[in-house]
Enzyme design. Structure first.
Site, mmCIF file in Angstrom:
data_model
loop_
_atom_site.group_PDB
_atom_site.id
_atom_site.type_symbol
_atom_site.label_atom_id
_atom_site.label_comp_id
_atom_site.label_asym_id
_atom_site.label_seq_id
_atom_site.Cartn_x
_atom_site.Cartn_y
_atom_site.Cartn_z
ATOM 1 N N ALA A 266 0.851 -1.188 0.000
ATOM 2 C CA ALA A 266 0.000 0.000 0.000
ATOM 3 C C ALA A 266 0.889 1.241 0.000
ATOM 4 C CB ALA A 266 -0.900 0.020 1.235
ATOM 5 N N MET A 267 0.261 2.403 -0.202
ATOM 6 C CA MET A 267 1.026 3.640 -0.329
ATOM 7 C C MET A 267 0.324 4.785 0.388
ATOM 8 S SD MET A 267 3.695 5.115 -1.423
ATOM 9 C CE MET A 267 3.952 6.826 -0.989
ATOM 10 N N GLU A 268 1.128 5.548 1.147
ATOM 11 C CA GLU A 268 0.604 6.543 2.086
ATOM 12 C C GLU A 268 0.353 7.930 1.491
ATOM 13 O OE1 GLU A 268 3.790 5.210 2.197
ATOM 14 O OE2 GLU A 268 5.260 6.735 2.748
ATOM 15 N N ASN A 269 0.038 8.049 0.197
ATOM 16 C CA ASN A 269 -0.238 9.352 -0.418
ATOM 17 C C ASN A 269 -1.126 10.201 0.495
ATOM 18 O OD1 ASN A 269 0.778 8.065 -2.901
ATOM 19 N ND2 ASN A 269 -1.183 6.995 -2.807
ATOM 20 N N HIS A 301 -0.364 1.005 9.287
ATOM 21 C CA HIS A 301 0.930 1.468 8.785
ATOM 22 C C HIS A 301 0.769 2.709 7.901
ATOM 23 C CE1 HIS A 301 5.137 0.798 7.389
ATOM 24 N NE2 HIS A 301 4.672 1.365 6.279
ATOM 25 N N GLU A 302 -0.107 2.623 6.915
ATOM 26 C CA GLU A 302 -0.249 3.759 5.992
ATOM 27 C C GLU A 302 -0.827 4.971 6.707
ATOM 28 O OE1 GLU A 302 1.437 3.212 3.493
ATOM 29 O OE2 GLU A 302 1.425 1.022 3.606
ATOM 30 N N HIS A 305 1.802 6.758 8.694
ATOM 31 C CA HIS A 305 2.706 7.548 7.860
ATOM 32 C C HIS A 305 2.255 9.009 7.762
ATOM 33 C CE1 HIS A 305 5.894 5.143 6.193
ATOM 34 N NE2 HIS A 305 5.127 4.298 5.529
ATOM 35 N N GLU A 324 10.167 4.494 7.313
ATOM 36 C CA GLU A 324 9.678 3.116 7.249
ATOM 37 C C GLU A 324 9.949 2.331 8.539
ATOM 38 O OE1 GLU A 324 7.550 2.402 5.304
ATOM 39 O OE2 GLU A 324 7.816 3.739 3.590
HETATM 40 N N1 TRP Z 1 5.832 3.653 1.234
HETATM 41 C C1 TRP Z 1 5.081 2.448 1.051
HETATM 42 C C2 TRP Z 1 4.837 1.846 2.406
HETATM 43 O O1 TRP Z 1 5.671 1.733 3.208
HETATM 44 C C3 TRP Z 1 5.713 1.410 0.228
HETATM 45 C C4 TRP Z 1 6.109 1.701 -1.170
HETATM 46 C C5 TRP Z 1 7.276 2.175 -1.617
HETATM 47 C C6 TRP Z 1 5.417 1.342 -2.338
HETATM 48 N N2 TRP Z 1 7.357 2.135 -2.959
HETATM 49 C C7 TRP Z 1 6.232 1.619 -3.435
HETATM 50 C C8 TRP Z 1 4.179 0.801 -2.539
HETATM 51 C C9 TRP Z 1 5.849 1.317 -4.724
HETATM 52 C C10 TRP Z 1 3.787 0.518 -3.839
HETATM 53 C C11 TRP Z 1 4.621 0.755 -4.907
HETATM 54 O O2 TRP Z 1 3.807 1.452 2.775
HETATM 55 ZN ZN ZN Z 2 5.694 2.416 4.921
#
Ligand code: TRP
Ligand code: ZN
Length: 898
Positions: A266-269, A301-302, A305, A324
């Site tokens: 997943a991604m924390e946008n 986690h997200e 962030h 992280e």
């Molecule tokens: N920052 C994200 C997390 O820790 C992980 C992440 C880094 C990510 N690069 C990515 C997710 C590329 C998807 C694709 O949760």
């Molecule tokens: Zn993360």
């Protein structure tokens, strides 16, 4: 291409601040799958803290340049090239508008803007934003973003981006628009947009200060019935961050969106987290207890962030563990609190054991191989290759050590100071360490070595009891063994190791602890020794009897402890240690030692034997109803084949498999009645409950079933598993039953029951991609046999209509499961696994380099394997090296072969 033939190494020492800063960004998107036009208007000024550059260099990849306008006039001196755009002789302060075109429909890398299931998504971390528009795509350039999205209203009714919705409305020709504004400055890697046919589960909650917040979980319409758990996890995360760290949600709206094509978890946008469907969608019929727990952890986690990563971000990508490692630590603590509150140590220990098992199996292995690097790496070729176990999991252990040293309150003081000093900034791991040090009045200069030193430290322990003086001395020595080659190059001196210890008396109770020079014994029977020298002796006084030491309680530091326990002493610790982690640890040590001895014998062909005392120690855990079911399940699970192979002087997966199977069969046959009784006793009839207790019962019951499937005569297990499969009202029980059926029949090359269950499973869940992933994974990880090697099953499944190499979850479910989670079959003597691996790495390399590079890592430890396998592994690596296109895979295979 010259740049991929000699990849550029990026070094931490070369960091320089950006020559220009970008304060505001206005993005306009005309979203069309094959041809999306992006207009990007930036306010730019020279960075007063950087040396003067004549030209303005922007990063850009796979973009078609259209035009540049500077302060409202067409700008002729813009040159597009392979890596971006150069603008010659720009003024000190200007407004720049750049227009470019990208092709989301053809973007199979899943980095930048791409199409999945007919909808648009973005992934910008680490360097994906430059695939969307020209930019200073580095985390120390922070701007406020306004985003306007325009698209066909019928095809893309939902238009989302970061922050708050300013306005939306219709446009001519069936199109519509939405305008979003994120009030917080952020680096480009936190940008996101989503557009498509999606629906949301919504909830309104009040945050700590009484402000109303809109929470949404966006999914495809048929998945709306699988969003409740993610929403509950989000609400729990919001509450937890307020109560544990005093951190409140800072936006009016917080969105989670699920997408099935995604490279990672997943991604924390900012305000618009984008998730792999695997970490959002769950209901009892489709998701296991493990899935439910993983969703809670990743949602947490997200969300966490938002403060550790977004409000305070990283100066450069070498600092990745700043966000992280810290955020993994926070999500681990969140899950532990959800399971056991702040005080139920046994329930908290379950989570701790699971986390340490991952660390030891995966991170210790990474630290012993060619990709070993410090928590704060010194160099990289491709940053995507450094989202590693070391940065995440070891990084989390490093953060945990501050809390072990200063206590929860001291850690909280450090966090408060960190935000007071650095809110809104892009900072370094040193800044974090200084905040913790200053808030606690400590000099933590020595602690920096945890960030700069690669390799797993070893602590060897010697003890001496002086009965006459009632003194007990513990001498600790720290260093690195031969298995940490990377450590030698980076070694700078001893580490500060918080070493938690307890002393156990003959009756199994903890003894009081009084160190030499102290006036009286401390209240706690666990002490954290601050071990700072290469060798150091700690002497306990008034020790009335010779104790048994309980070492590194709760795994207080990411190290390997060497101490010569006898088998009897380990059995005693397994029965009595007041530290639940170390009770588990004692059982693992006992089992590991037996299994390694047996694996050594298996290579010589000597018949295998297991001591009755080991069986007895396991029987006591199995039948001890005072222990929680989840603890018993963990204690009775043998160390994994991967972990065991890693402990051998030369890894021999076949020998490890033979030894582990021998022990499983021996425990199954010797304790048959007990397994059956446990199976019956821990059934969970009635409606499915997702509580930790209920999932503990299911885990123990299903472990019993898996042992019963090892019986010399598995007929009874097959009957139980078939009945459980048919009656199951949840995925945990159904998939455990299917797995037991597959393994019970492995030796015969399969069975009717197993095949029928497999077919039924497919038909039943044909429309649930995440469950079909399980169907592939169960088959790829099954035991197999000489008559029916798993490679043949895997190759056949590659041609199945439901298989799709472009979908990372599907590729992982079949290919990664086989190459990384079925060692005995993957490392077949004939090298067939390696040939398959090379084919798949090369095929994936052309589609999705990030995913290909992950698969490429499954051969990196080849030098440590038994000589009969090494040639095949090297040949496969060389084949990949000769054909690879991406920087990502090249870095991995070149490091492996170097
Ligand atoms: N920052 C994200 C997390 O820790 C992980 C992440 C880094 C990510 N690069 C990515 C997710 C590329 C998807 C694709 O949760
Ligand atoms: Zn993360």
């Amino acid at each position: 291409m010259a740049d991929t033939a000699t990849p550029n190494v990026i070094r931490r020492a070369d960091y320089a601040p950006p020559a220009f800063l970008i304060d505001t960004v206005a993005l306009e998107f005309d979203l069309v799958p094959e041809r999306t036009v992006v207009r990007n208007t930036m306010r730019v000024r020279r960075n007063p803290d950087a040396s003067r550059a004549a030209n303005f260099e922007l990063m850009g990849e796979q973009l078609e340049f259209v035009s540049a306008t500077l302060n409202g006039a067409p700008f002729a001196h813009a040159h597009a090239h392979e890596h971006g755009l150069t603008l010659d002789n720009v003024p000190d302060n200007f407004e720049l508008t750049l227009t470019s075109i990208c092709n989301p429909a053809e973007n199979t890398t899943l980095s930048g803007l791409y199409v999945s299931g007919g909808n648009f998504f973005t992934q910008c971390e680490a360097e994906g934003f430059r695939r969307i528009t020209y930019f200073l795509d580095r985390p120390d350039v922070m701007a406020t973003f306004t985003v306007t999205l325009r698209a066909s209203k019928a095809d893309y009714p939902v238009l989302l981006s970061n922050g708050n919705l300013l306005e939306e409305g219709d446009l001519p020709d069936g199109r519509h628009f939405a305008r979003w504004e994120d009030p917080f400055r952020k680096p480009s890697y936190l940008f996101a947009l989503v557009a498509g046919k999606l629906v949301a589960l919504e909830e309104r909650v009040k945050s700590g200060s009484g402000k109303e917040k809109l929470l949404q979980v966006w999914v495809e319409p048929h998945d709306l019935d699988k969003t409740r758990h993610a929403m509950d996890s989000l609400i729990n995360s919001i509450r937890w961050d307020e109560s544990r760290f005093g951190l409140e949600l800072d936006l009016d709206r917080f969105m989670i969106v699920a997408v099935s094509d995604f490279n990672m978890g997943a991604m924390e946008n900012k305000g618009l987290n984008i998730f792999n469907t695997k970490y959002v969608l769950a209901n009892p019929e489709t998701a296991t207890d493990t899935d439910f727990a993983n969703i809670e952890a990743v949602v947490g986690h997200e969300y966490f962030h938002n403060w550790t990563g977004n409000r305070v971000t990283c100066r450069d990508w070498f600092q990745l563990s700043l966000k992280e490692g810290l955020t993994v630590f926070r999500d681990q603590e969140f899950s532990a609190d959800m399971a056991g509150g702040a005080t139920d140590e046994a329930a908290r220990a379950t989570k701790r054991i699971e986390d340490v098992r991952v660390l030891r199996q995966m991170q210790f292995a990474e630290d012993a191989g060619p990709m070993a690097h410090p928590v704060r790496p010194e160099s990289y070729v491709e940053i995507n290759n450094f989202y590693t176990m070391t940065v995440y999991e070891k990084g989390s252990e490093v953060v945990r050590m501050y809390q072990t040293l200063f206590g929860r309150d001291g850690f909280r003081k450090g966090m408060d100071l960190y935000f007071k000093r650095h809110d809104g900034q892009a900072v370094t791991c040193d800044d974090f360490r200084h905040a913790l040090a200053d808030a606690n009045g400590r000099d933590l200069a020595q602690f920096e070595r945890w960030y700069s030193q690669a390799g797993t430290p070893r602590v060897s322990v010697r003890t001496k009891y002086d009965a006459a003086q009632q003194r007990y001395s513990v001498t600790l020595t720290q260093g690195y063994g031969d298995t940490a080659p990377a450590a030698r190059e980076t070694q700078k001196g001893p580490l500060l190791i918080p070493f938690a210890i307890g002393l156990i008396g003959k009756d199994g109770h903890d003894l009081p602890l009084q160190l030499e020079g102290e006036a009286r014994a401390s209240d706690s029977t666990t002490r954290v020794l601050e071990f700072t020298q290469t060798e150091q002796t700690f002497t306990f006084v008034n020790v009335a009897q010779e104790p048994l030491p309980s070492l590194l309680r709760n795994f207080s530091a990411p190290v390997i402890v060497e101490y010569d326990y006898s088998a009897d002493q380990l059995a005693f610790l397994l029965a009595h240690d007041s530290d639940p982690f170390n009770r588990w640890e004692a059982g693992q040590r006992l089992a590991t030692r037996e299994l390694l001895t047996l694996a050594g014998r298996a290579t010589t062909g000597v018949p295998l034997q297991l001591d009755d005392s080991v069986v007895a120690a396991f029987a006591r855990v199995l039948t001890d109803e005072t222990l929680s079911p989840s603890f018993r399940e963990l204690a009775l699970m043998l160390p994994s084949e991967a972990y065991l192979a890693e402990q051998m002087a030369e890894s021999n997966p076949a020998a490890v498999h033979a030894a582990r199977q021998f022990v499983r069969k021996r425990l199954a046959n010797a304790l048959r009645k007990d397994w059956l009784a446990v199976y019956e006793k821990h059934r969970t009839p009635g409606a499915y409950e997702a509580t930790p207790e209920a999932s503990g019962h299911r885990a123990l019951k299903n472990l019993a079933l898996s042992y019963l499937a090892e019986l010399d005569d598995p007929a009874e297990a097959v009957r139980l598993a078939s009945a459980q499969y048919d009656a199951a009202n949840n995925m945990t029980d159904r998939s455990a039953a299917l797995s037991a059926l597959l393994n019970a029949s492995a030796a015969k090359g399969g069975s009717i029951e197993a095949q029928q269950a497999l077919d039924d499973f497919y038909r039943r869940f044909e429309k649930e991609p995440l469950v079909i992933d399980k169907w592939f994974a169960l088959q790829a990880t099954q035991r197999g046999s000489a008559q029916r090697p798993v490679i043949e099953i895997v190759r056949k499944l590659m041609a199945h209509p439901a298989f799709n190499l472009k979908n990372p979850n599907r590729a992982r479910s079949l290919i990664f499961s086989f190459c990384a989670a079925n060692p005995a079959q993957f490392h077949a003597e004939d090298g067939s696994g390696y040939v398959f691996w090379a084919e798949q790495v090369i095929a994936l390399d052309a589609i999705n380099p990030q995913v290909a590079a992950r698969l490429a890592r499954s051969l990196e430890l080849w030098r440590r394997f038994t000589p009969t396998l090494r040639d095949g592994m090297r040949a496969a690596l060389e084949k990949v090296a000769s054909q690879v296109k991406s920087r990502d895979v090249r870095e991995i295979v070149e490091k492996a072969l170097a």
